[in-house]
Design an enzyme around this catalytic site. Structure first.
Site, mmCIF file in Angstrom:
data_model
loop_
_atom_site.group_PDB
_atom_site.id
_atom_site.type_symbol
_atom_site.label_atom_id
_atom_site.label_comp_id
_atom_site.label_asym_id
_atom_site.label_seq_id
_atom_site.Cartn_x
_atom_site.Cartn_y
_atom_site.Cartn_z
ATOM 1 N N ARG A 105 10.455 43.153 -32.529
ATOM 2 C CA ARG A 105 10.464 43.039 -33.997
ATOM 3 C C ARG A 105 11.794 42.501 -34.496
ATOM 4 O O ARG A 105 12.063 42.521 -35.692
ATOM 5 C CB ARG A 105 10.174 44.382 -34.628
ATOM 6 C CG ARG A 105 11.122 45.469 -34.178
ATOM 7 C CD ARG A 105 10.936 46.648 -35.014
ATOM 8 N NE ARG A 105 11.563 47.822 -34.424
ATOM 9 C CZ ARG A 105 11.610 48.970 -35.029
ATOM 10 N NH1 ARG A 105 11.104 49.093 -36.226
ATOM 11 N NH2 ARG A 105 12.182 49.989 -34.448
ATOM 12 N N ASP A 141 3.714 46.623 -34.392
ATOM 13 C CA ASP A 141 3.440 45.667 -35.469
ATOM 14 C C ASP A 141 4.585 44.725 -35.818
ATOM 15 O O ASP A 141 4.458 43.884 -36.701
ATOM 16 C CB ASP A 141 3.027 46.442 -36.733
ATOM 17 C CG ASP A 141 4.091 47.456 -37.154
ATOM 18 O OD1 ASP A 141 5.195 47.465 -36.548
ATOM 19 O OD2 ASP A 141 3.835 48.244 -38.078
ATOM 20 N N ASP A 276 18.061 48.783 -22.212
ATOM 21 C CA ASP A 276 17.812 47.694 -23.172
ATOM 22 C C ASP A 276 18.563 47.930 -24.476
ATOM 23 O O ASP A 276 18.553 47.061 -25.356
ATOM 24 C CB ASP A 276 16.309 47.539 -23.440
ATOM 25 C CG ASP A 276 15.642 48.854 -23.845
ATOM 26 O OD1 ASP A 276 15.699 49.811 -23.059
ATOM 27 O OD2 ASP A 276 15.091 48.926 -24.948
ATOM 28 N N ASP A 286 21.389 48.876 -31.633
ATOM 29 C CA ASP A 286 20.056 49.463 -31.777
ATOM 30 C C ASP A 286 20.117 50.900 -32.264
ATOM 31 O O ASP A 286 19.822 51.851 -31.545
ATOM 32 C CB ASP A 286 19.268 49.368 -30.449
ATOM 33 C CG ASP A 286 18.605 48.006 -30.320
ATOM 34 O OD1 ASP A 286 18.963 47.100 -31.092
ATOM 35 O OD2 ASP A 286 17.723 47.860 -29.461
HETATM 36 P P1 AMP Z 1 13.862 50.631 -29.288
HETATM 37 O O1 AMP Z 1 13.503 51.980 -28.785
HETATM 38 O O2 AMP Z 1 13.891 50.496 -30.799
HETATM 39 O O3 AMP Z 1 15.093 50.079 -28.669
HETATM 40 O O4 AMP Z 1 12.633 49.674 -28.862
HETATM 41 C C1 AMP Z 1 12.169 49.551 -27.558
HETATM 42 C C2 AMP Z 1 11.264 48.349 -27.476
HETATM 43 O O5 AMP Z 1 10.146 48.510 -28.353
HETATM 44 C C3 AMP Z 1 11.905 47.024 -27.860
HETATM 45 O O6 AMP Z 1 11.380 46.030 -27.031
HETATM 46 C C4 AMP Z 1 11.465 46.851 -29.283
HETATM 47 O O7 AMP Z 1 11.482 45.508 -29.685
HETATM 48 C C5 AMP Z 1 10.065 47.423 -29.262
HETATM 49 N N1 AMP Z 1 9.631 47.893 -30.574
HETATM 50 C C6 AMP Z 1 10.028 49.021 -31.217
HETATM 51 N N2 AMP Z 1 9.412 49.136 -32.406
HETATM 52 C C7 AMP Z 1 8.605 48.057 -32.538
HETATM 53 C C8 AMP Z 1 7.696 47.598 -33.555
HETATM 54 N N3 AMP Z 1 7.490 48.261 -34.687
HETATM 55 N N4 AMP Z 1 7.059 46.431 -33.328
HETATM 56 C C9 AMP Z 1 7.245 45.742 -32.196
HETATM 57 N N5 AMP Z 1 8.057 46.115 -31.209
HETATM 58 C C10 AMP Z 1 8.738 47.260 -31.370
HETATM 59 MG MG MG Z 2 16.101 48.558 -28.515
#
Ligand code: AMP
Ligand code: MG
Length: 531
Positions: A105, A141, A276, A286
């Site tokens: 996203r 989404d 990541d 993040d």
């Molecule tokens: P995060 O825990 O926020 O670092 O996200 C982990 C993974 O999930 C990353 O690849 C993000 O891009 C993906 N991600 C988290 N929330 C969303 C969302 N609402 N839509 C698409 N991808 C998401």
């Molecule tokens: Mg992330």
């Protein structure tokens, strides 16, 4: 100062690195590529809530909110010169290899040739978070809610002003489109206001950006990405065709150690230290279910998803950073003939971290960390640790109040000054008072060695121990106010957090310990990844 369409755009990342030949948003495994070209998805009714003037200045962007800047920063318009893309990366989540993740996203709109805070030339990536689906969105989404976007904006800017390495935030826009989230994962989804935050950093490359290619045995793409990284950000480790991978890893290790020591200094818990979410530049990136330690507790984790294992608890952050660095080392291993130097770098982390941490802890007490004083600093610091965990003590306030206690004060006098930092001062057990009484003489003796007066000691302490941090409940109050249409609460909080070390008359309510009602309230104590 320029309008957004006239910034000095660059596109080095997409021009120099291998990309995905497709440019649609279909979910897929993207092979042999560092990114996919994508376009943000337009939103219904963009409203720019905040445009941060200091971050505009880094880009030479005019800080006036205009319809055009609003459209661009909400994802409704891409101006010529921008080359939007979503990055491909993988990662270890909670200790397990998760395969391809990528910007699900986040969409980097462009690179801008600007300058750093000292005026030196600096390229910045400007990236929208919540701007719609990408090939990496998996089942989600591509959107973000106001709650989490506001938290990212406020905390990244607060971290910058605290002096902690971090990505920055340029803006926050409401989209006018509701987004459905089940915040507590308890089967009660609700519609929340959607938002887009625009964040800014020299690079958003993560440990997982390298791991993905290594996991696929794609050494050509891995090497191209490492060479790109070294040319842009670590040129001292490149000479002709030779890449000094161990030197590079050592630098990332040092920066990561420093970043985590800084988190421990200010009481920040990242909450999701997956590989990541670890920056190759040693920046805090993040911002999700992070939290600020209020009662000092090394076992505290703000992330509900982590409640059982507590992998990412406050006190475990150094160990996790070490583990994550080992994964990065493993990903870089295919590029070297001999892995021994990489292993030595990883093995050096605990020593590097503990010396930084010890130094920081001494400075929090107003002491110089490097002079050979011949004193027993280990006893002093372990005694302080025991005191802090022995009762519910607000970490931020305790250090600020300790700066006001005159040197040599007996425990009763000291306690009368420290009192407000305790969550239950009236019930404070006598053994905790005894512990304070036992520790203070060691501290006063150490202060005496330093040969500084109380004014100098409190000056030192107040320049390293903040009084204002983005306490979880303060953020939650501002989120609720903003959702209800209030447009002054957010700028007010951000303004206070611009000077976190300076007591600001009239702003006392931002420096209070967590009120009782916030103890177990969602958003104030436990946070969810659902954002
Ligand atoms: P995060 O825990 O926020 O670092 O996200 C982990 C993974 O999930 C990353 O690849 C993000 O891009 C993906 N991600 C988290 N929330 C969303 C969302 N609402 N839509 C698409 N991808 C998401
Ligand atoms: Mg992330």
């Amino acid at each position: 100062m320029s309008e957004i369409a006239s910034l000095a755009f660059e596109d080095q990342f997409v021009r120099e690195l291998p990309g995905d030949p497709r440019a649609d948003n279909t979910l897929r495994q993207v092979m042999k590529a560092c990114y996919s070209r994508v376009q943000p998805t337009a939103v219904a009714r963009p409203e720019l809530l905040v445009l941060v003037p200091e971050v505009c200045a880094l880009l030479d962007l005019d800080p006036t909110i205009t319809p055009e800047v609003t459209e661009v920063l909400a994802g409704n318009r891409v101006v010529p010169g921008m080359a939007p893309y979503a990055a491909c990366y993988g990662g270890h989540q909670f200790g397990t290899w998760a395969g391809q993740l990528g910007d699900g996203r986040a969409i980097t709109l462009a690179e801008v040739a600007g300058h750093d805070t000292e005026g030196n030339p600096q390229r910045w990536e400007i990236q929208l978070k919540g701007a719609g689906p990408t090939p990496y969105s998996r089942r989600a989404d591509g959107r973000a809610v106001l709650r989490s976007s506001l938290r990212e904006l406020v905390c990244s800017e607060a971290m910058f002003h605290l002096g902690v390495p971090t990505t920055r935030a340029l803006s926050l826009a409401l989209t006018g489109d509701p987004v459905q989230r089940d915040m507590l994962y308890d089967g009660n989804p609700r519609h929340e206001p959607g938002a887009v935050v625009c964040r800014v950093a020299p690079s958003f490359l993560r440990f997982g950006s390298y791991e993905i290619h290594a996991s696929r045995d794609d050494h050509a793409t891995l090497r191209a990405l490492v060479r790109f990284t070294l040319e842009r950000y670590y040129p001292q480790y490149i000479s002709g065709d030779r890449l000094d991978i161990a030197g590079f890893l050592e630098d990332v290790m040092q920066r990561t150690a420093f970043m985590v020591a800084e988190w421990m200094r200010v009481g920040f818990v990242h909450g999701v230290m997956n590989t990541d979410n670890m920056s190759i530049l040693g920046l805090t990136i993040d911002y999700g279910p992070y939290g600020w330690v209020e009662p000092f507790d090394l076992d505290w984790t703000p992330n509900i998803t982590d409640a059982s294992g507590r992998r990412y608890r406050f006190g475990n952050q150094p160990a996790v950073a070490h583990w994550n660095l080992a994964q990065l080392g493993r990903a870089l291993a295919p590029l070297v003939d001999d892995v021994e130097p990489l292993r030595r770098v990883i093995d050096a982390f605990p020593g590097v971290f503990s010396s930084l941490h010890r130094h920081t802890a001494l400075r929090k007490l107003g002491l110089t960390g490097h002079r050979d004083t011949g004193t027993d600093d280990e006893t002093l610091l372990s005694g302080m640790g025991e005191l802090l965990v022995g009762a519910e003590i607000d970490m931020t306030l305790w250090f600020r109040f300790l700066a006001e206690v005159p040197s040599g004060s007996p425990a009763d006098r000291a306690f009368s000054i420290l009192r407000e930092a305790y969550y239950a001062p009236a019930e404070l057990a006598s053994d905790q008072r005894t512990a304070l009484a036992a520790w203070l003489p060691t501290y006063w003796a150490r202060v005496a060695v330093e040969n500084i007066d109380d004014q100098e000691r409190s000056h030192r302490m107040n320049s390293i121990n903040p009084i204002y941090v983005p306490r979880n409940y303060l953020l939650q109050q501002v989120i609720e106010a903003t959702e209800a249409g209030n447009r002054t609460a957010l700028p007010e909080l951000m303004e206070v957090l611009r000077r976190p070390y300076v007591e600001q008359p009239g702003r006392e309510k931002f420096a209070e310990k967590r009120p009782d009602w916030a103890r177990n309230k969602p958003g104030c104590s436990m946070l969810s990844c659902s954002s």
